[in-house]
Design a protein around this motif. Structure first.
Motif, PDB file in Angstrom:
ATOM      1  N   ASN A 186       5.580  -6.803  -6.949  1.00  0.00           N
ATOM      2  CA  ASN A 186       4.471  -7.290  -6.196  1.00  0.00           C
ATOM      3  C   ASN A 186       3.468  -8.178  -7.175  1.00  0.00           C
ATOM      4  N   THR A 239       1.058 -10.172  -7.698  1.00  0.00           N
ATOM      5  CA  THR A 239      -0.349 -10.748  -7.226  1.00  0.00           C
ATOM      6  C   THR A 239      -1.229 -11.051  -8.541  1.00  0.00           C
ATOM      7  N   ALA A 268      -2.362  -7.663  -9.758  1.00  0.00           N
ATOM      8  CA  ALA A 268      -1.182  -6.963 -10.474  1.00  0.00           C
ATOM      9  C   ALA A 268      -1.119  -7.488 -11.859  1.00  0.00           C
ATOM     10  N   LEU A 285      -4.283   1.638  -7.528  1.00  0.00           N
ATOM     11  CA  LEU A 285      -2.938   1.902  -8.520  1.00  0.00           C
ATOM     12  C   LEU A 285      -3.156   1.524  -9.767  1.00  0.00           C
ATOM     13  N   TRP A 286      -3.636   0.079  -9.696  1.00  0.00           N
ATOM     14  CA  TRP A 286      -3.985  -0.536 -11.033  1.00  0.00           C
ATOM     15  C   TRP A 286      -4.990  -0.103 -11.656  1.00  0.00           C
ATOM     16  N   ASP A 334      -4.463   2.392  -2.274  1.00  0.00           N
ATOM     17  CA  ASP A 334      -4.166   0.966  -2.349  1.00  0.00           C
ATOM     18  C   ASP A 334      -3.925   0.193  -3.557  1.00  0.00           C
ATOM     19  N   GLU A 335      -3.619  -1.167  -3.539  1.00  0.00           N
ATOM     20  CA  GLU A 335      -3.280  -1.826  -4.732  1.00  0.00           C
ATOM     21  C   GLU A 335      -4.316  -1.670  -5.903  1.00  0.00           C
ATOM     22  N   GLN A 336      -5.643  -1.870  -5.556  1.00  0.00           N
ATOM     23  CA  GLN A 336      -6.854  -1.767  -6.610  1.00  0.00           C
ATOM     24  C   GLN A 336      -6.507  -0.322  -7.247  1.00  0.00           C
ATOM     25  N   MET A 342       0.809  -1.286  -0.012  1.00  0.00           N
ATOM     26  CA  MET A 342       0.141  -0.201   0.092  1.00  0.00           C
ATOM     27  C   MET A 342       0.981   1.273  -0.116  1.00  0.00           C
ATOM     28  N   LYS A 343       0.419   2.240  -0.851  1.00  0.00           N
ATOM     29  CA  LYS A 343       1.260   3.399  -0.876  1.00  0.00           C
ATOM     30  C   LYS A 343       0.538   4.626  -0.338  1.00  0.00           C
TER      31      LYS A 343
END
Length: 200
Positions: free
Chosen positions: A52, A54, A57, A24-25, A20-22, A1-2
């Motif tokens: 990362n 996942t 990703a 970001l993508w 969060d990851e979602q 998480m950024k």
């Protein structure tokens, strides 16, 4: 998480935004669909996926690459989904759907050249693939992104669906059901566009 942070003890309106990851993508996908995924951004996207790797990703990278508003990118995505495989082998269900999602992110004009190939391929696809794969391929490549030009009844994709169903009356009922559902969804979308025009 950024985290993207802007804070100061002297500023009462300080805030913090967590990416969060979602998110970001989704940002990379939106950038690609807008035609703004340049070489630097694409390299950063691949690096982030490598750091990362996942499923979120890796599938987001597939979606982003297929979302680029470029005929060659759309051709590669269409062929990948149609065959349900890429240079590394057969796609997983999620990878197939991720690629199809990216392919569908394009203007009606950009995707129109693939419609003829779609109608020619759906019966062989359904007969040669499992129900799960063929359904994902057909739903993923269905020409659902249409801009209303004229009346709803004059829409080429809607007419093509009707013609295919009439000409392939002996096709498997499961395949016809998929196409009837997709056709109905497209008709609803076109009717909504027509209503929007008349209500202005």
């Amino acid at each position: 998480m950024k985290s993207l942070t802007r804070s100061s003890a002297s500023r009462p309106n300080a805030y913090q935004v967590t990416v969060d990851e979602q998110l970001l993508w989704n940002s990379y996908i939106a950038l690609a669909a807008a035609g703004k995924l340049d070489a630097t951004a694409e390299a950063a996207m691949h690096e982030a996926a490598q750091q990362n790797p996942t499923s979120v990703a890796l599938n987001a990278v597939r979606t982003a690459l297929a979302a680029r508003p470029d005929p060659e990118a759309k051709m590669h995505a269409f062929d990948t989904v149609l065959m349900a495989r890429d240079e590394k082998g057969q796609l997983s269900n999620d990878a197939l759907s991720a690629t199809a999602l990216g392919f569908s992110m394009g203007s009606a004009a950009l995707l129109a050249p693939f419609e003829e190939r779609f109608w020619a391929a759906i019966l062989p696809v359904f007969e040669s693939m499992s129900m799960e794969f063929s359904t994902r391929v057909i739903e993923g490549l269905y020409p659902a992104h249409q801009d209303l030009d004229g009346s709803v009844e004059q829409n080429q994709a809607l007419s093509a669906a009707t013609a295919w169903l009439e000409e392939n009356a002996q096709a498997p009922s499961a395949l016809k059901r998929i196409l009837l559902e997709e056709r109905a969804e497209l008709e609803r979308s076109l009717n909504a566009q027509a209503f929007s025009r008349t209500s202005r």
